[in-house]
Design an enzyme around this catalytic site. Structure first.
Site, PDB file in Angstrom:
ATOM      1  N   LYS A  54     -22.520  29.521  -0.232  1.00 60.01           N
ATOM      2  CA  LYS A  54     -22.119  28.418   0.658  1.00 60.01           C
ATOM      3  C   LYS A  54     -23.275  27.633   1.278  1.00 60.01           C
ATOM      4  O   LYS A  54     -23.996  28.160   1.573  1.00 60.01           O
ATOM      5  CB  LYS A  54     -21.209  29.419   2.026  1.00 60.01           C
ATOM      6  CG  LYS A  54     -20.963  28.554   3.190  1.00 60.01           C
ATOM      7  CD  LYS A  54     -19.996  27.625   2.990  1.00 60.01           C
ATOM      8  CE  LYS A  54     -19.513  27.118   4.284  1.00 60.01           C
ATOM      9  NZ  LYS A  54     -18.980  28.067   5.347  1.00 60.01           N
ATOM     10  N   VAL A  55     -22.990  26.290   1.023  1.00 59.09           N
ATOM     11  CA  VAL A  55     -24.191  25.427   1.447  1.00 59.09           C
ATOM     12  C   VAL A  55     -23.428  24.325   2.325  1.00 59.09           C
ATOM     13  O   VAL A  55     -22.068  23.996   2.067  1.00 59.09           O
ATOM     14  CB  VAL A  55     -24.697  24.876   0.280  1.00 59.09           C
ATOM     15  CG1 VAL A  55     -25.775  25.903  -0.652  1.00 59.09           C
ATOM     16  CG2 VAL A  55     -23.807  23.851  -0.645  1.00 59.09           C
ATOM     17  N   SER A  56     -24.199  23.397   2.907  1.00 63.90           N
ATOM     18  CA  SER A  56     -23.689  22.209   3.243  1.00 63.90           C
ATOM     19  C   SER A  56     -23.382  21.261   2.446  1.00 63.90           C
ATOM     20  O   SER A  56     -24.036  21.096   1.430  1.00 63.90           O
ATOM     21  CB  SER A  56     -24.804  21.596   4.485  1.00 63.90           C
ATOM     22  OG  SER A  56     -24.930  22.347   5.375  1.00 63.90           O
ATOM     23  N   THR A 106     -24.857  19.332   7.015  1.00 61.32           N
ATOM     24  CA  THR A 106     -23.960  18.260   6.937  1.00 61.32           C
ATOM     25  C   THR A 106     -23.891  17.352   8.667  1.00 61.32           C
ATOM     26  O   THR A 106     -23.947  16.332   8.735  1.00 61.32           O
ATOM     27  CB  THR A 106     -22.381  18.668   6.887  1.00 61.32           C
ATOM     28  OG1 THR A 106     -22.528  19.108   5.375  1.00 61.32           O
ATOM     29  CG2 THR A 106     -21.329  17.453   6.862  1.00 61.32           C
ATOM     30  N   ALA A 107     -24.043  18.532   9.541  1.00 65.10           N
ATOM     31  CA  ALA A 107     -24.373  18.104  10.924  1.00 65.10           C
ATOM     32  C   ALA A 107     -25.417  17.291  11.177  1.00 65.10           C
ATOM     33  O   ALA A 107     -25.396  16.196  11.823  1.00 65.10           O
ATOM     34  CB  ALA A 107     -24.265  19.252  11.811  1.00 65.10           C
ATOM     35  N   HIS A 147     -19.966  24.988  14.844  1.00 65.39           N
ATOM     36  CA  HIS A 147     -19.162  26.077  14.945  1.00 65.39           C
ATOM     37  C   HIS A 147     -18.558  26.397  16.241  1.00 65.39           C
ATOM     38  O   HIS A 147     -17.836  25.616  16.676  1.00 65.39           O
ATOM     39  CB  HIS A 147     -20.246  27.666  14.386  1.00 65.39           C
ATOM     40  CG  HIS A 147     -20.711  27.318  12.916  1.00 65.39           C
ATOM     41  ND1 HIS A 147     -19.953  26.729  11.842  1.00 65.39           N
ATOM     42  CD2 HIS A 147     -22.096  27.828  12.487  1.00 65.39           C
ATOM     43  CE1 HIS A 147     -20.885  26.783  10.865  1.00 65.39           C
ATOM     44  NE2 HIS A 147     -21.972  27.248  11.237  1.00 65.39           N
TER      45      HIS A 147
END
Length: 270
Positions: A54-56, A106-107, A147
C-alpha cells in the site's frame, strides 16, 4: 508460495485485508505481513521487498517501473480528503511552519498544489500521531492531517483551514486518490492478486464482525465509533474497483503534479 504484504495498521486496510492475512481466501498464498504507515512504504517499496504494498498515489511516479497498480484494495473517495488544521483561522500560510505526515504522500502533494500561490516557509515531516498535538501546543503553525483525524481534530481545539478533498472535488469533479495497492512485477500475477484482494474485501463486507478484534488491536484510534466511521468513509466502491472515475482521478492528480514540476511524468492509466 509466500506473499509479502505491507499495509498500514489503519482500520480501512485491516478491514480490507483481514481475510487474506488470516488465510481465509481460498487459493491465496500464505501472507507474510508488515505493518507500516504509508509514509514508510512509499520509500520502502523502492527496494522491491514487498509483493503487494500500500502506497500513496503521489509515490507512483517513482514506483511504476517495478510495480503495477491494482484496480482494487486502495483508498479513494469523496468527502475523505486531508485537512489543513491550525489553532486559529489564518488567511494563508505564507511564512508559516507546517507539519506534514510524509513528503511523498498524496496529502502533501495535494497541499503543494493547493498552496502553490502562498507556500509556507517551512515544512516538517512529522509522525502522523504527533501532528495535532504539535499544532495544539504551538510547535507548528499548521498541520496536514489524514485518516481519522477528520473526526477528532476538534478535541485538540483546532480549526480546519481547508478540506483538500472538497477543494480537489470542486476543481476536478473527481474522487480523491489517496492510497494505492501495487503488485511487484515479475513476482505476482496482477490478475490473481486482484482476485485475492477482492475476495478478501467481499468477505469483510459479508461478515464485518470477523475482523473487529484485529482492527481494534492495530488501530491508533481505539474508539469503535471512530473506527466504524473510518471504514465507512475509506472503504467504498472504489476499493472494489477503481473504474473509469478512479483511473481518471489518478491521471488528473499525477498529470497536474508533473505539469507543476512536482513529480516525474507517468504514462496515463486511461
Amino acid at each position: 508460495m509466500e506473499l509479502t504484504l505491507a499495509v498500514s495498521p489503519c482500520p480501512n486496510d485491516t478491514f480490507v485485508f483481514h481475510a487474506l492475512i488470516h488465510g481465509l481466501v481460498p487459493g491465496a498464498p500464505r501472507v507474510n505481513l508488515t505493518f507500516a504507515d504509508v509514509d514508510v512504504t512509499n520509500t520502502a517499496a523502492l527496494d522491491g521487498r514487498f509483493d503487494l504494498v500500500k502506497v500513496s498515489y503521489a509515490a507512483l511516479p517513482w514506483l511504476l517501473d517495478d510495480y503495477e497498480l491494482l484496480h482494487c484494495g486502495g483508498a479513494l473517495g469523496r468527502g475523505c480528503g486531508p485537512l489543513v488544521l491550525a489553532r486559529e483561522p489564518l488567511d494563508d500560510l505564507t511564512g508559516r511552519t507546517v507539519a506534514v505526515p510524509g513528503d511523498r504522500t498524496t496529502a502533501y502533494l495535494l497541499f503543494r498544489l493547493w498552496s502553490a500561490a502562498h507556500p509556507p516557509a517551512r515544512i516538517e515531516v512529522v509522525p502522523f500521531h504527533e501532528i495535532m498535538p504539535g499544532v495544539a501546543a504551538g510547535r507548528y503553525d499548521a498541520g496536514l492531517v489524514i485518516h481519522e483525524a477528520r473526526f477528532t481534530y476538534q478535541r485538540y481545539g483546532l480549526t480546519a483551514l481547508a478540506d483538500l478533498g472538497e477543494w480537489w472535488e470542486g476543481d476536478t469533479g473527481l474522487p480523491i486518490p489517496l492510497g494505492a495497492i501495487l503488485a511487484k512485477k515479475g513476482t505476482v500475477d496482477p490478475a490473481q492478486a486482484t482476485e485475492w484482494v477482492r475476495a478478501s474485501l467481499r468477505q469483510a463486507w459479508l461478515d464485518p464482525a470477523a475482523s473487529h478484534d484485529f482492527i481494534l488491536a492495530n488501530a491508533q484510534e481505539m474508539e469503535p465509533a471512530v473506527v466504524k466511521q473510518h471504514i465507512e468513509l475509506y472503504v467504498n466502491e472504489f476499493t472494489l474497483d477503481l473504474g473509469q472515475d478512479g483511473l481518471a482521478a489518478a491521471d488528473a492528480l499525477l498529470g497536474r503534479a508533473a505539469a507543476a514540476g512536482l513529480t516525474p511524468p507517468v504514462k496515463p492509466f486511461l
